[in-house]
Design a protein around this motif. Sequence first.
Motif, short mmCIF file in Angstrom:
data_model
loop_
_atom_site.label_atom_id
_atom_site.label_comp_id
_atom_site.label_asym_id
_atom_site.label_seq_id
_atom_site.Cartn_x
_atom_site.Cartn_y
_atom_site.Cartn_z
N ARG A 1 11.28 -29.42 0.76
CA ARG A 1 9.81 -29.26 0.81
C ARG A 1 9.37 -28.11 -0.08
O ARG A 1 8.33 -28.17 -0.72
CB ARG A 1 9.38 -29.00 2.25
N LEU A 2 10.20 -27.04 -0.13
CA LEU A 2 9.88 -25.91 -1.00
C LEU A 2 9.84 -26.35 -2.46
O LEU A 2 9.00 -25.90 -3.24
CB LEU A 2 10.92 -24.80 -0.84
N LYS A 3 10.76 -27.24 -2.82
CA LYS A 3 10.82 -27.73 -4.19
C LYS A 3 9.55 -28.46 -4.57
O LYS A 3 9.11 -28.39 -5.72
CB LYS A 3 12.04 -28.66 -4.31
N GLN A 4 8.93 -29.15 -3.59
CA GLN A 4 7.72 -29.91 -3.87
C GLN A 4 6.48 -29.03 -3.84
O GLN A 4 5.59 -29.18 -4.66
CB GLN A 4 7.57 -31.04 -2.84
N ASP A 5 6.42 -28.13 -2.87
CA ASP A 5 5.19 -27.34 -2.72
C ASP A 5 5.52 -26.05 -1.99
O ASP A 5 5.58 -26.02 -0.77
CB ASP A 5 4.14 -28.13 -1.93
N PHE A 6 5.77 -24.97 -2.75
CA PHE A 6 6.17 -23.71 -2.13
C PHE A 6 5.08 -23.12 -1.26
O PHE A 6 5.35 -22.59 -0.18
CB PHE A 6 6.57 -22.71 -3.22
N SER A 7 3.83 -23.21 -1.69
CA SER A 7 2.73 -22.61 -0.94
C SER A 7 2.61 -23.23 0.45
O SER A 7 2.19 -22.56 1.39
CB SER A 7 1.42 -22.77 -1.70
#
Length: 867
Positions: A345-351
């Motif tokens: 999930r971090l890879k897709q959208d860190f914020s």
Amino acid sequence: MIFPELSKKISTAIIALILFAITLSFVSLVNDIDQKNIDEFNSPFTINSSYFIDKSNNADINEVLTSAQFIESNINSIPYALAEQSYWIKLSLHYPIGKSLLSVNIQERRAYENEHLVLMAEHSMLDSFIVYELGAIKAPTILFDKSLTDLEVSQNVYPAVNLELNQFGYSEYLIKLKSSGPPNIPLQLFKPDDFEQRLLLSQLIYGAFIGILLIIAIYNLVLFFAGKDKVYLLYIGYLISAFAVLSSLTGYGYFLFSEQVMHLLNQYLIFNDFLLIIFLLLFTLFFLRYDRLNHWAYKVCIGFVAIISLLALYSLSLDELAQTKLFFSIQPLFYIVALYLIFNRLKQDFSWARFYFLSWLPLFVGAIIQPMVLLNQLEYSFLTGHAFLFAIMIEVTFMAFALAERIRRSEQEKLTMIAYHQSNHLPRQTNLEHKINEILKDDIQDFTVIVIKPEQFQRIELYIDEQTRVKFIQDLNQKLSSLFRFNDAVLHTTDQLEKLCYLENCSLAMVINNVDNEQNIELFIHSIQQAVQDVYSIKNLKLPLSAFVGLATYPEHGSSSASLISNASIAASNAETSQSKWTYYAQKDSENSPSSIQLAIDLEQAITHKGFELFHQPQIDLKTNKVCSSECLIRWNHPVLGAIYPDVFIAIAEDFGLMPSLTLWVVETALTQQARLTEHTGLNHMVSINISGKDLIQANFIDDVAGIISRCDIKAEKIIFELTESISFAQNNIAINTIEKLIELGITISIDDFGTGYSSLSQINQLPFQELKIDREFVEDVCSDIKRKVIAETAVKMAKGLGLEVVAEGINSALDEETLRSFGCDIGQGYFYAKPMSYDDYLEWLNNLTNGQIPKSLDGEFIPVDK
């Protein structure tokens, strides 16, 4: 504007400093507590220890003292292991005489009779904790037996015994230990005051832990009732499981619960550990919204949770040692799965996942350190021994931020759904309306709404997939946005400084401030059309198309946002007939183009209240010159708009699904009038009724027609259905089957408007028609146009060759009639005989005939009644 921003930053910095100072003080306090543990480096004591492992669990003190072989070891380096065995530990203390050992100032002297130490076992789940005092002369004396003593609450958390110091400078003790929980049992020596401080610190930490968990649990419960999102319940489940596990591991639960409750918590410790990772994994899965991503990991993780759940239930049938081994064998796999979910999930959208990621860092560290301490793989200290508790406290703090971020994100997504289309992610019309309302409030008096409608796109999109359609609109938006990026006259419509909005009719719209627009409007529109033409590439096919552009200026063309956008859209539609492909809105446009929806509403009411009228146009047998039939034509006189052409309201009826009801009204009205006509005139005429190809595929069409025929008491053989259709139905098996059933009823089927559209040779070849009707386009003035004459003659002879009866519509003169008769045409229809007329006028017209025959005038031409 600057001062509030600066004030906000200063406040944030002050709060951060305060929190940092509190954290630093707490770390210092914990470190100071660890330093208070008495050893050879911080006291004048000489401490010797040795151990013996009783694997049989049944050795008594005499056997141990006489025959056991003790192994020398540091008191906190004993190799405790995860096994069913007891540990016997000899502890000897050597201390100098005549000097106070425990005073703050080592030089101060005190009486030894009042001095004592506290020996604490840092373990709340001890099955055995017996301390014997050994003497050279007297027999071993029991100083403390956990199983026989009525313990205070603090003794359940930290089992401890007072060791009195004697005047000889030497004391020796024998300690028996057996754990029903984790194997490591740290033994520590404290001064009484330091021990009390240790207890107080433990209680404060546990109180803070309970407070944080309680606040977060209530917070999540409120969020659940507010949003009905199950992720909050899963997190509450995780908090409760963490509370149960830590209350049991640390023994702090004794401060809250009875011994019976704590016995149950200790008994089901491993089961609660399983629940902890189950709730945490489910929370991770739903918090990161894998259930909405249609990701393969969602199903895999649900399956993994099911396996863990089964293992948790299975563990209840095992002994404590087997339970522990089973859980610690599963735990690494759990962390691998959970970390994959987070990093993916971090890879897709860190914020979106940053706070959740941060919350896992202390949890992961604590979950590694504390088990290693409990399994005697890492040196014990107050901080490492309570690593998981501290990790949970930090984790739930970060999680509060993560949940707040999730709520903010959810609200942002809701706003995005309102403000942006979910398919193409372009701003909705509401943004443009809001911007126009702002302009009106700012009292800007000269602005124009522009609607850009891609040429022929609504037809082209029938042949392309959704992805191509969306990409075209997005590319067009990007091209036009680049064109207007530095044009301040084109106003922003969103907070993201976007200037174009997407309308539901595949159009883009914007608003320009005419005062700031320095460019000639024709050049401005031309640049738009050129940009659209540059984008018009569908599946590598470069099309020579641009856009239709409509303009509506305030206040000339509208005084509200809705009217301006609507009128600009009307202007864009009307631009299709303009050579320049752009036009301003004109008032007559709306007058001549009433709302289709309103017309559909009026049309439905007209069907319900029988607001239509049937006109009849007679058909003449060219052999006998007698009236043999009439074609029924529907008319609608709108109460407000007046007469509306059939081409207009028939199209609306088809678009809005009203055609089946309208057709049945026509059939029933026509047959009712035909029955009356037969009764009043005695003429045995046929009646011709237009039906659509769409009527043929209606589920109950045959039954409805048969019912009407029965009610009207008219023979089916006297009915002709003329099939009119804008699309071919020759390949539709349902339509063909319906036609065959109509023929079985006795109804004659005619193909209407032969020679135009789909009414062609392919229809005649594939469908069982009995009559062919040549379109007026090939009949009118057939004598004066050689091409029409050849086509008409060929059509008639072909139809006769196929055994079909031929009707020619559009006969407007005696020459037309004579020519068609010479071709062999059977029936004629046209203004030469009569225009379509109301039913009453038609009856009157028939009554003026002699024996139903059309009279001949002196000049050989019949002049019809002008109705």
